[in-house]
Scaffold this active site. Structure first.
Site, mmCIF file in Angstrom:
data_model
loop_
_atom_site.group_PDB
_atom_site.id
_atom_site.type_symbol
_atom_site.label_atom_id
_atom_site.label_comp_id
_atom_site.label_asym_id
_atom_site.label_seq_id
_atom_site.Cartn_x
_atom_site.Cartn_y
_atom_site.Cartn_z
ATOM 1 C CE LYS A 1 100.337 9.095 15.484
ATOM 2 N NZ LYS A 1 101.562 8.723 14.866
ATOM 3 C CG MET B 1 107.997 15.172 20.837
ATOM 4 S SD MET B 1 107.585 13.501 20.338
ATOM 5 C CE MET B 1 109.171 12.855 19.890
ATOM 6 C CG ASP C 1 102.878 13.068 10.292
ATOM 7 O OD1 ASP C 1 101.914 12.346 9.985
ATOM 8 O OD2 ASP C 1 103.937 12.635 10.771
HETATM 9 C C1 LIG Z 1 107.045 13.674 16.632
HETATM 10 S S1 LIG Z 1 108.512 14.607 16.668
HETATM 11 C C2 LIG Z 1 108.916 14.575 14.980
HETATM 12 C C3 LIG Z 1 110.332 14.954 14.697
HETATM 13 C C4 LIG Z 1 110.646 14.978 13.223
HETATM 14 N N1 LIG Z 1 110.506 13.671 12.638
HETATM 15 C C5 LIG Z 1 112.031 15.539 12.939
HETATM 16 O O1 LIG Z 1 112.900 14.808 12.451
HETATM 17 O O2 LIG Z 1 112.235 16.718 13.185
HETATM 18 C C6 LIG Z 1 107.864 16.230 16.895
HETATM 19 C C7 LIG Z 1 108.801 17.113 17.700
HETATM 20 O O3 LIG Z 1 109.853 17.607 16.891
HETATM 21 C C8 LIG Z 1 110.215 18.897 17.332
HETATM 22 N N2 LIG Z 1 110.014 19.841 16.216
HETATM 23 C C9 LIG Z 1 109.478 19.569 15.023
HETATM 24 N N3 LIG Z 1 109.516 20.653 14.218
HETATM 25 C C10 LIG Z 1 110.110 21.630 14.941
HETATM 26 C C11 LIG Z 1 110.470 22.978 14.678
HETATM 27 N N4 LIG Z 1 110.235 23.536 13.477
HETATM 28 N N5 LIG Z 1 111.071 23.687 15.645
HETATM 29 C C12 LIG Z 1 111.340 23.125 16.855
HETATM 30 N N6 LIG Z 1 111.042 21.854 17.161
HETATM 31 C C13 LIG Z 1 110.434 21.111 16.221
HETATM 32 C C14 LIG Z 1 109.349 19.225 18.525
HETATM 33 O O4 LIG Z 1 110.056 18.808 19.682
HETATM 34 C C15 LIG Z 1 108.150 18.359 18.265
HETATM 35 O O5 LIG Z 1 107.451 18.092 19.448
#
Ligand SMILES: C[S@@+](CC[C@H](N)C(=O)[O-])C[C@H]1O[C@@H](n2cnc3c(N)ncnc32)[C@H](O)[C@@H]1O
Length: 266
Positions: free
Chosen positions: A74, A184, A52
């Site tokens: 995405k 998100m 991803d």
């Molecule tokens: C589709 S979700 C995936 C989450 C992922 N599977 C997880 O467990 O962290 C994507 C969202 O995770 C959050 N996110 C992912 N990586 C991040 C990071 N390093 N710092 C802050 N928020 C993060 C944000 O809100 C982003 O829009």
């Protein structure tokens, strides 16, 4: 010592990624230090890695030299892959007897659609394994020195998505009085804040925006519920970010003050 010998030294027998199998693995929030040893074993053995957008380049750099990288993200201004196409591709690669690592940011099943991919693989009879990862919500809290739970402050913690359908009952979450970590949430922050306020959260409820947790661009902004939307607007939407609402946010100040006092007394 090569990567697999190093893993064997750390872990004893490391798990083998067989041809025709898929590992659905979490890559953690960014910092490769937060990768699990089993995800690293997958990176070292896979001959195809379907990843991803939120998988950090520093993690992808750990792939074995035999590995082909396939982007299935995405985000990032590239055309969006459809979920059904990604699941179909995983099945196709496994049936071609490849060793497949499906690598997702954070934990594969926390707002990551890993569950849907597991169902597609199971329906197709493809052997798979889920390898958990450090989810962004927990990593962001740690990076900001905000404990997820602390005695006397909270008895539960809620992980929610800001992409929930319009009828989602945010007020019910607010009424629990427990802290909420919202993935998100950046683009819908105004509506979320309004709904939480309708549920009874005071305007001054401590809140934080944490962007790019554990990445070099990391930013932590401590604020309050009624200023969250302004903070998010100032930060912008280019990097992944999440918001935290609740009393646990206050603990950060206490920790930083204690550290500063200890430093001054030295
Ligand atoms: C589709 S979700 C995936 C989450 C992922 N599977 C997880 O467990 O962290 C994507 C969202 O995770 C959050 N996110 C992912 N990586 C991040 C990071 N390093 N710092 C802050 N928020 C993060 C944000 O809100 C982003 O829009």
């Amino acid at each position: 010592m090569n990567k697999l010998d190093a893993l064997a030294a750390l872990r004893g027998r490391f798990p083998v990624l067989e041809p025709g199998h898929v590992w659905l693995a979490g890559a953690g929030p960014g910092d490769p230090g937060l990768l699990t040893l089993d995800a690293l074993a997958g990176l070292a053995q896979a001959d195809v890695i379907v990843h991803d957008a939120l998988v950090d380049q520093r993690v992808l750099a750990l792939a074995g030299s035999q590995a082909e990288l396939e982007y299935a993200g995405k985000r990032g201004g590239r055309p969006s892959a459809q979920q059904a196409d990604i699941s179909r591709r995983l099945v196709e690669l496994a049936r071609a007897n490849r060793r497949v690592l499906r690598l997702k940011g954070g934990d594969p099943c926390m707002f990551g659609r890993g569950g849907e991919e597991a169902i597609a693989l199971a329906e197709a009879g493809v052997p798979y394994r889920i390898i958990p990862g450090v989810t962004a919500g927990l990593a962001a809290l740690s990076a900001a020195s905000i404990p997820a739970t602390i005695r006397g402050v909270n008895h539960a913690i809620i992980f929610a998505t800001g992409h929930a359908d319009p009828d989602f009952d945010w007020a019910a979450l607010a009424r629990t009085g427990q802290p909420i970590v919202i993935y998100m949430a950046m683009r819908n922050v105004e509506q979320i804040v309004e709904a939480l306020a309708r549920g009874g959260l005071a305007p001054g409820t401590p809140a934080a925006v944490i962007v790019a947790a554990t990445m070099p661009e990391q930013r932590i902004v401590i604020s309050r519920l009624d200023r969250l939307a302004d903070e998010v607007r100032k930060i912008g939407f280019t990097l992944p970010g999440l918001i935290v609402v609740g009393e646990i946010v206050r603990v950060r100040d206490r920790l930083l003050r204690l550290l500063a006092d200890a430093e001054a007394a030295r």
